[in-house]
Design an enzyme around this catalytic site. Structure first.
Site: not given
Lengths: 322, 322, 322, 322
Positions: B82, B85, B207, B258, B276
């Site tokens: 992530s 992102k 993705y 998160y 993660v």
């Protein structure tokens, strides 16, 4: 054309005269705000707030030494409402320490329509101290520890601002109580999970009194000074540890403006806390504290001109935390 | 006993030797992390991540000029997940500008169990670009605009870090796809609202490739440098405007970890984004960028030693934004 | 002025002529329905359904022996849509028995806006076989057990009605697939919980074919006869046990009309199942089965004239189960 | 070994002696229930209910003419709790008519964890009269119309059963009030939407008194007789119209057993209403009314032996509505 005033904190030896960057900046902002085409609408859930003129505007900047600069209606008392949640949190944290966080989280709450289901999902522990459920927990603790939560908050504002005239507005508190079913529901709901210790009517009474405090931009900018001074009060004593002051600022940044915290961080980039009376306080750690007031609100309950003025302030001064 | 290395960004003329405050600080932190009794557990939703040793630890600090300090496994490539992102968001924002925000919000998402009902309540517009639904929207836009979203992210990392070896891990991407039903559900759900423009299989492929990029702490600390340099890339050109860079930092602070964004702001007080794979990047605007890696995660998906190390860093250096 | 016809089930020796209470009742109802001022609007989520004339109306009543009475457009084929869920459920239950209920519940689902969060809260097990998520589970099982779920449903309708012309409408199935993102999201979401066994594209293909079957009121009233005959098919063999037939009726009563099951039970008082094509079947156990069709829907997706006609039927005949 | 008694309704001329199918059936059921290995656990949210012996069992069947058959503890008074919601609904409906449904719906509520968010989503109008929120609305109306909702319910039970000893249990009402925060939250929440007309404390007092009524299986089977007699009271007068009686039965079938209404319909197939005291009433329209009592509950709050006994009753007699 607006004019700017620099005033010492009452009783303070410090006073600056002449032109200062904050004076210039807030004068310019006040002129810009006068040209806004849409100021939003005042809160109307209680009659006491509904009549305010959305075009009124005041702004104050207080430096850590107590010098305060203001423009427009910066000395006009207004209903502080949820802004008092910051002061109640600071007091509860200073008295109760880390264990306060057993009863209230410090995470953003997401969409408001989830507030109740989240409370249920998380066993009656609200997400943070700035949503109503969390503020009720904080006031519950402060009331249990001091016997007079609202009085403690008033006293903190009075002593930090040096203004002994700061006070409750009983008719506002009464009006809040008359329309208080939603807060009563939240309190009873948390009580069902054992997360409220006082009888609900006592808690609500303390909470509505706390929210009814009136103060001006000058008062609030000065009163929040301890958050720019890393926890140190105006008299040099410590209300919070450096770490706690940082933590309160962090909670303000992530949770201080209802469901617009992300947008506020994105536009303004400062820890802030708004109230439905139209006031917003904001902190530039180590540099200054700000308070703006303009009663017209956007659909998420934040002052239209207030957010806009803070946005302009960080743009013009480069004082965002980011 | 850990040791610290200071390395120039490859191709950079700048290199500092000898003792430096960051060297000392991160060495001390690495020693402390080695004594943690509970490092958490690696992510296990795909087999490729489950085998990591939770006691491994690396940390890098990059200064705006490209000097980078490191300790432990700071040059060990790991699965960025992530963290990508942030780079996809920056690229999409640079290409698409403000209209990107029509398809994705920038508010914290609250409790993760609400993600789907919030998506439904808000007509398929996810709350922010760092939850999976929002990241899918960003990649959808980037893919639509460039034809190769994942390649663009890889290229940005390569050029900013000066490391051409940064690459996808096809077996990780394949594993994500094999366990990708939840992301497929999110994508189809948003497509039902017209908020995904590409065919869902094409979007998911892009993705999962993007998430599969491997890079080291050194690579990522350097690559995120533009967020400490107010949008300026390593070569001096602008990837983002000053305002956009501030905005990305704001979104990282309020939404980057998160359901622990509030806690991260409270403890660390910096814009940050975790993955993660056990990595976390963090930004001290104007001062430096950090990346830590340790594969053991807490229950909310953030690296245990990573969060702890960043907490210690801001405590020891006083470099929090609050 | 409407006229009523009594027809034997094709191939059936039984045929009644002359006046019959059902003939009189449904003639009267058809006349009343012609005077309705608001017939609602046809479903418009796919173009194939949007063009229907909301004033069309047909009604059929089938007795257990296969005699069928009809009025209006009772022999006009229409898109059965969700009505097929009853037949798929019966087939899956006959093949899979009680273990079917491991993957799908039999409780009402409450407000539709909760469907996704309930699915998440209940670990991917949908509440009942008549919401889309639950119907996907049923078709998944039936497809896994037979290799051709849609073909099995078509065959059941053909054999029970004696009408071999009942068939799929490929252009309707294609249209459903083209607008099928929400069902794809549901299927992937349940697959993430392991509650879908087939590849999602195969499942969706079977599901959309099943929903595309066209049949008339006469066909459907006859085909549902086994639910009035306690599980016995037209040829005297058992499709379901007496207990299973009772159970399917119970699920129809509590879950058969989307978010209006309570209202339907309150007004009509019979087990029923509606489809967005404007059809509704209803069961009077031991006495008869009904099917009405009128394409105009209310805001909850049930045929306006259909519900009204069934309401009148139970009022005029006293045949409610309550 | 159990024995069965047939008793006339006090003051009734009708009395049947000797063997009767209901005597045989309920004797057999009582024997079977004695062999259940798991009777569940009594409700423990208030101390007054927690001490009950889960192995106790009583069952009564009342015919429309007032003859009542019983077995086991069929004459033992127990805490009726939510069973009173049926009688309050009937009274409110008889006085208020259709407009009652402006403040409360008649749809199943789905998963209980949604109750609050549904209430919020649907503007304070609860889904049906048998969830607590809906029952509070019904009692609010009945109290507003009569000034003594609880007294009206008690009077209805006394007159229909012919037993003037039926009464409130003040210590149960007090205990409910002491643990009543969740109901207080619901009431205040609906009051915030204007859907509660009385002061919340007055409403809660009436509600808790109503729930505290004690009655036996015989009393309740007789009292519910008007629902088997299409609205006609024991004295021949009409409490409800035929249509209203059918409607109450429909609401019982779809909403009468908490989050197990679908399962109850599936297994038992009768309109029924349970209470956490361990009682359940059920209606076979036109034929008889039943009441079972056994204090051990399943995880959804329904009597384990009670549901099982009714399941056996409909299986043995074929008296399901399906």
């Amino acid at each position: 054309m607006s004019h700017t005033s620099a005033a010492p904190r009452p009783g303070s030896p410090v006073q600056r005269a002449g032109t200062h960057r904050f004076s210039d900046v807030i004068s310019r902002i006040a002129e810009e705000m006068a040209t806004l085409t849409d100021h939003g609408s005042p809160a109307d859930y209680i009659p006491m707030l509904a009549g305010a003129d959305p075009r009124r505007f005041g702004m104050a900047v207080a430096e850590p030494d107590g010098t305060v600069y203001g423009v427009g209606d910066w000395q006009q008392p207004f209903s502080t409402q949820s802004i008092t949640k910051v002061f109640a949190l600071a007091l509860a944290l200073s008295l109760d320490g880390e264990q306060l966080w057993r009863g209230v989280g410090r995470e953003p709450s997401g969409n408001p329509f989830n507030s109740l289901v989240q409370l249920e999902y998380e066993n009656g522990v609200p997400r943070n101290p700035f949503i109503n459920a969390g503020a009720l927990v904080v006031t519950d603790r402060l009331q249990a520890l001091t016997g007079d939560a609202a009085g403690q908050v008033r006293e903190l504002l009075r002593s930090e601002s040096g203004n002994p005239a700061i006070d409750f507005m009983p008719e506002v508190a009464a009006s809040e109580a008359a329309y208080g079913d939603r807060n009563a529901a939240l309190a009873h709901f948390m009580a069902a999970y054992g997360n409220i210790t006082l009888p609900v009517p006592e808690l609500l009474s303390a909470y509505f009194r706390q929210c009814s405090i009136e103060a001006s931009c000058a008062d609030l900018a000065l009163s929040a000074g301890f958050l720019a001074r890393h926890g140190v009060r105006a008299d040099g004593s410590a209300l919070l540890t450096r770490s706690q002051a940082k933590q309160v600022n962090a909670v303000m940044l992530t949770c201080g403006t209802y469901d617009a915290a992300g947008d506020f961080a994105y536009r303004v980039g400062l820890p802030g806390k708004s109230g439905v009376g139209g006031g917003i306080i904001a902190i530039v750690p180590g540099v200054c504290t700000l308070c703006v007031w303009s009663p017209g609100l956007d659909r998420r309950g934040n002052s239209v001109a207030g957010v806009s003025a803070l946005d302009r302030f960080t743009t013009l001064t480069g004082l965002s935390v980011f």
